[in-house]
Motif scaffolding. Structure first.
Motif, PDB file in Angstrom:
ATOM      1  N   ASP A 344       5.008  -9.276   0.181  1.00 16.70           N
ATOM      2  CA  ASP A 344       5.032 -10.299  -0.917  1.00 16.70           C
ATOM      3  C   ASP A 344       3.651 -10.510  -1.734  1.00 16.70           C
ATOM      4  OD1 ASP A 344       5.453 -12.941  -2.103  1.00 16.70           O
ATOM      5  OD2 ASP A 344       4.098 -13.855  -0.539  1.00 16.70           O
ATOM      6  N   VAL A 345       3.493  -9.088  -2.233  1.00 11.95           N
ATOM      7  CA  VAL A 345       2.111  -9.071  -2.955  1.00 11.95           C
ATOM      8  C   VAL A 345       2.296  -9.649  -4.384  1.00 11.95           C
ATOM      9  CG1 VAL A 345       1.233  -7.085  -1.450  1.00 11.95           C
ATOM     10  CG2 VAL A 345       2.741  -6.712  -3.400  1.00 11.95           C
ATOM     11  N   ALA A 346       1.223  -9.861  -5.199  1.00 11.72           N
ATOM     12  CA  ALA A 346       1.152 -10.161  -6.428  1.00 11.72           C
ATOM     13  C   ALA A 346       0.346  -9.257  -7.292  1.00 11.72           C
ATOM     14  CB  ALA A 346       1.162 -11.540  -6.579  1.00 11.72           C
ATOM     15  N   VAL A 347       0.377  -8.829  -8.262  1.00 11.10           N
ATOM     16  CA  VAL A 347      -0.576  -8.061  -8.992  1.00 11.10           C
ATOM     17  C   VAL A 347      -0.430  -8.654 -10.584  1.00 11.10           C
ATOM     18  CG1 VAL A 347      -0.540  -5.791  -7.672  1.00 11.10           C
ATOM     19  CG2 VAL A 347       1.377  -6.153  -9.447  1.00 11.10           C
ATOM     20  N   PRO A 348      -1.522  -8.449 -11.413  1.00 16.32           N
ATOM     21  CA  PRO A 348      -1.429  -8.778 -12.922  1.00 16.32           C
ATOM     22  C   PRO A 348      -0.274  -7.926 -13.374  1.00 16.32           C
ATOM     23  CG  PRO A 348      -3.619  -8.194 -12.389  1.00 16.32           C
ATOM     24  CD  PRO A 348      -2.809  -7.851 -11.031  1.00 16.32           C
ATOM     25  N   ILE A 349       0.435  -8.490 -14.422  1.00 16.20           N
ATOM     26  CA  ILE A 349       1.868  -8.142 -14.948  1.00 16.20           C
ATOM     27  C   ILE A 349       1.546  -6.478 -15.120  1.00 16.20           C
ATOM     28  CG2 ILE A 349       3.453  -8.397 -16.727  1.00 16.20           C
ATOM     29  CD1 ILE A 349       3.448 -10.902 -15.053  1.00 16.20           C
ATOM     30  N   GLY A 350       0.330  -6.513 -15.950  1.00 17.13           N
ATOM     31  CA  GLY A 350       0.231  -4.947 -16.394  1.00 17.13           C
ATOM     32  C   GLY A 350       0.071  -3.940 -15.356  1.00 17.13           C
ATOM     33  N   GLN A 351      -0.189  -4.368 -14.075  1.00 17.93           N
ATOM     34  CA  GLN A 351      -0.321  -3.532 -12.995  1.00 17.93           C
ATOM     35  C   GLN A 351       1.039  -3.178 -12.011  1.00 17.93           C
ATOM     36  OE1 GLN A 351      -2.679  -1.608 -13.032  1.00 17.93           O
ATOM     37  NE2 GLN A 351      -4.870  -2.616 -13.352  1.00 17.93           N
ATOM     38  N   ILE A 352       2.014  -3.859 -12.540  1.00 20.74           N
ATOM     39  CA  ILE A 352       3.348  -3.728 -11.851  1.00 20.74           C
ATOM     40  C   ILE A 352       3.857  -2.151 -11.616  1.00 20.74           C
ATOM     41  CG2 ILE A 352       5.884  -4.340 -11.753  1.00 20.74           C
ATOM     42  CD1 ILE A 352       5.319  -6.635 -13.297  1.00 20.74           C
ATOM     43  N   PRO A 353       3.911  -1.353 -12.802  1.00 23.98           N
ATOM     44  CA  PRO A 353       4.172  -0.034 -12.858  1.00 23.98           C
ATOM     45  C   PRO A 353       3.226   0.853 -11.672  1.00 23.98           C
ATOM     46  CG  PRO A 353       4.120  -0.550 -15.009  1.00 23.98           C
ATOM     47  CD  PRO A 353       3.514  -1.881 -14.395  1.00 23.98           C
ATOM     48  N   GLU A 354       2.080   0.419 -11.823  1.00 24.42           N
ATOM     49  CA  GLU A 354       1.165   1.073 -10.891  1.00 24.42           C
ATOM     50  C   GLU A 354       1.401   0.802  -9.354  1.00 24.42           C
ATOM     51  OE1 GLU A 354      -0.666   3.707 -11.071  1.00 24.42           O
ATOM     52  OE2 GLU A 354      -1.745   3.671  -9.094  1.00 24.42           O
TER      53      GLU A 354
END
Ligand SMILES: Cc1cc2nc3c(=O)[nH]c(=O)nc-3n(C[C@H](O)[C@H](O)[C@H](O)COP(=O)(O)OP(=O)(O)OC[C@H]3O[C@@H](n4cnc5c(N)ncnc54)[C@H](O)[C@@H]3O)c2cc1C
Length: 489
Positions: A344-354
């Motif tokens: 259930d991780v969250a990342v900043p939107i711009g980091q989704i592809p990475e």
């Protein structure tokens, strides 16, 4: 803290609990008590007993008995936790809130007052009857309780536009570890007097107090929705498309992602003829009160998203069908043997592809089957590890790798499920020593005996070995260290 190993002490306590809730609502060993020892994960642990009180006063009386005996109390909603949250690891009393089911919809004040045991979907349905909406909608909302949602600060599909549970809670009744009843907030939408103590209990996972009643804000229910399924040939393209659409100023009511592995699990729910080679789909929804505008807005967003196979629902039946694909993922998971761990991780939107790229690389390197769904608009991904018994020794390290990757990208190890028992040992990675120490001080102040939901949230063992020992039937492999090193974990 006593765990009631002494039969006489336990017997005496059971008698006193029966006189608080009535013998009928005390669940003893042999009466179906095993129902109260697990959640939606592979974890399980037997309690001494379960109680099903009918009011805040009865909850308080149960907690006072537990405090006097120094016995643990674990609050339980519907047991849908994905982190072992309500599993009674130190035995003790499971306190089920399932009989606190009153709902009041206060239309003039546009708020709802709900007992902690109210099912989330029932709360939203009661609001809908008045043209109102309670937006936070975990995928489990047909089963989970509002008390559990508050305890975990749950999110869901609509949270990208409308926010999470914490954004709606304006009043709480909480039973403290002493058995005192604390009433916080109320029906007031605005308040700036004093500390925001109420929010301390939101997301506290039953470790600071037991929530018996919740007051939530409601909003006008949007009259129209338009929904689309947008398919991508490469998973990373789907991640890039989410960031692009949000940056372009689109504000969807939901934007959910399913990768190829997840699509395979729900294949019978996909629209007919949907391209089988797709690596990912986004389910996108727009809502509002102007039907034409809503439809147009959705079409513009689909254009920005791109996609190789796009379906825009033309009727409410088609809309439901698109959502069924997403909602049935959880149902499929629940129908499988419990050999899964839903991250259930969250990342900043711009980091989704990475983040997606790293999860794919981990799966390729370890041979583990990892399928991903998520609330992509919030940067919230659920890489779900489906494992064979022979792979058990790798799960802990693989999960730790996912946590480290998310943190390295500026994210969190839990966006909405909480830490519970399964992630507690990673808490310091995210909060740091001082952050964790402040949390510990708060815990000691509110629960000096440590009777509320022990062994949750706070780390207890080295992060890398976490939760393995809690898996039923786990046998340590002598060559585990070597295999981990080979796989770069
Ligand atoms: C298929 C599936 C899909 C899911 N999808 C989502 C999702 O989209 N978003 C999301 O956020 N979560 C999701 N979850 C996780 C889970 O449903 C949520 O965490 C939910 O809020 C738990 O509610 P519950 O009533 O089942 O609580 P439980 O599982 O019974 O308890 C969860 C935790 O809260 C504590 N607790 C429960 N009630 C109280 C109370 N009244 N007072 C104090 N503490 C309490 C417990 O001690 C425990 O620590 C999903 C789970 C499943 C199985």
């Amino acid at each position: 803290m006593k765990i009631c190993e002494d039969g006489a002490v336990a017997g005496d306590l059971l008698g006193r609990l029966a006189s608080v809730v009535g013998e009928r609502w005390l669940v003893r060993d042999g009466d179906g008590l095993e129902e109260y020892g697990h959640d939606a994960t592979f974890m399980e642990s037997a309690p001494l007993c379960a109680v099903r009180p009918a009011s805040t006063e009865e909850v308080a009386a149960v907690v006072r008995e537990a405090a006097a005996a120094g016995v643990p109390v674990v609050a339980r909603g519907a047991g849908t936790s994905l982190v072992g949250g309500p599993v009674p690891l130190a035995a003790g009393i499971v306190l089920s809130l399932d009989r606190l089911t009153e709902i009041e919809i206060d239309v003039p004040n546009t708020v709802a007052v709900a007992g902690a045991g109210v099912i989330t979907e029932a709360l939203d349905a009661a609001a809908a009857a008045h043209g109102l909406m309670y937006p936070p909608d975990p995928a489990s909302y047909g089963m989970s309780t509002i008390g559990g949602n508050v305890a975990c600060n749950s999110g869901g599909m609509r949270c990208v536009k409308y926010g999470v549970t914490a954004d709606y809670v304006i009043g709480l009744t909480v039973v403290l570890a002493s058995g005192e009843v604390l009433r916080l907030g109320g029906k007031l939408r605005k308040r700036a007097s004093g500390y925001r103590t109420l929010q301390l209990f939101v997301g506290s996972e039953g470790t600071l107090g037991i929530v018996t009643e919740v007051v939530v804000k409601l909003i006008p229910r949007p009259r129209f929705q338009a929904t689309a399924m947008v398919g991508f040939r490469r998973l990373e393209e789907a991640g890039q498309a989410v960031a692009r659409a949000l940056a372009a100023g689109h504000f969807p009511a939901a934007i959910e992602i399913l990768d190829r592995g997840a699509l395979e699990l729900v294949a019978d729910k996909l629209p007919p003829g949907f391209e089988p080679e797709l690596e990912a789909v986004l389910i996108v929804e727009q809502d509002g009160n102007d039907e034409e505008f809503v439809q147009l807005d959705l079409m513009k967003m689909v254009e920005v998203l791109g996609g190789a196979d796009n379906r825009i629902a033309q009727s409410s039946n088609e809309r439901e069908r698109l959502w069924e694909a997403r909602r049935s993922f959880g149902k499929v998971l629940m129908s499988m043997p419990k050999n899964f761990f839903a991250e259930d991780v969250a990342v900043p939107i711009g980091q989704i592809p990475e983040m997606i790229r790293r999860v794919q690389a981990l799966a390729a390197r370890t041979g583990l089957r990892i399928v991903t769904v998520g609330h992509a608009g919030d940067g919230n991904l659920h890489p779900t590890i489906l494992f064979e018994d022979a792979q058990r020794d790798l799960i802990s390290a693989a999960a730790a790798q996912i946590f480290r990757d998310a943190l390295e990208l500026g994210g969190s190890i839990s966006a909405e499920h909480g830490l519970g028992a399964l992630k507690r040992d990673y808490a310091e990675l995210e909060h740091g020593a001082l952050g964790l120490d402040v949390m510990r001080r708060l815990k000691r102040m509110l629960d000096p005996q440590g009777i509320l939901n022990p062994h949750k949230v706070f780390p207890e063992q080295p992060a890398d070995d976490a939760f393995l020992e809690s898996m039923p039937g786990w046998v340590p492999e002598p060559d585990r260290r070597r295999r981990k090193a080979e796989l770069g974990l």
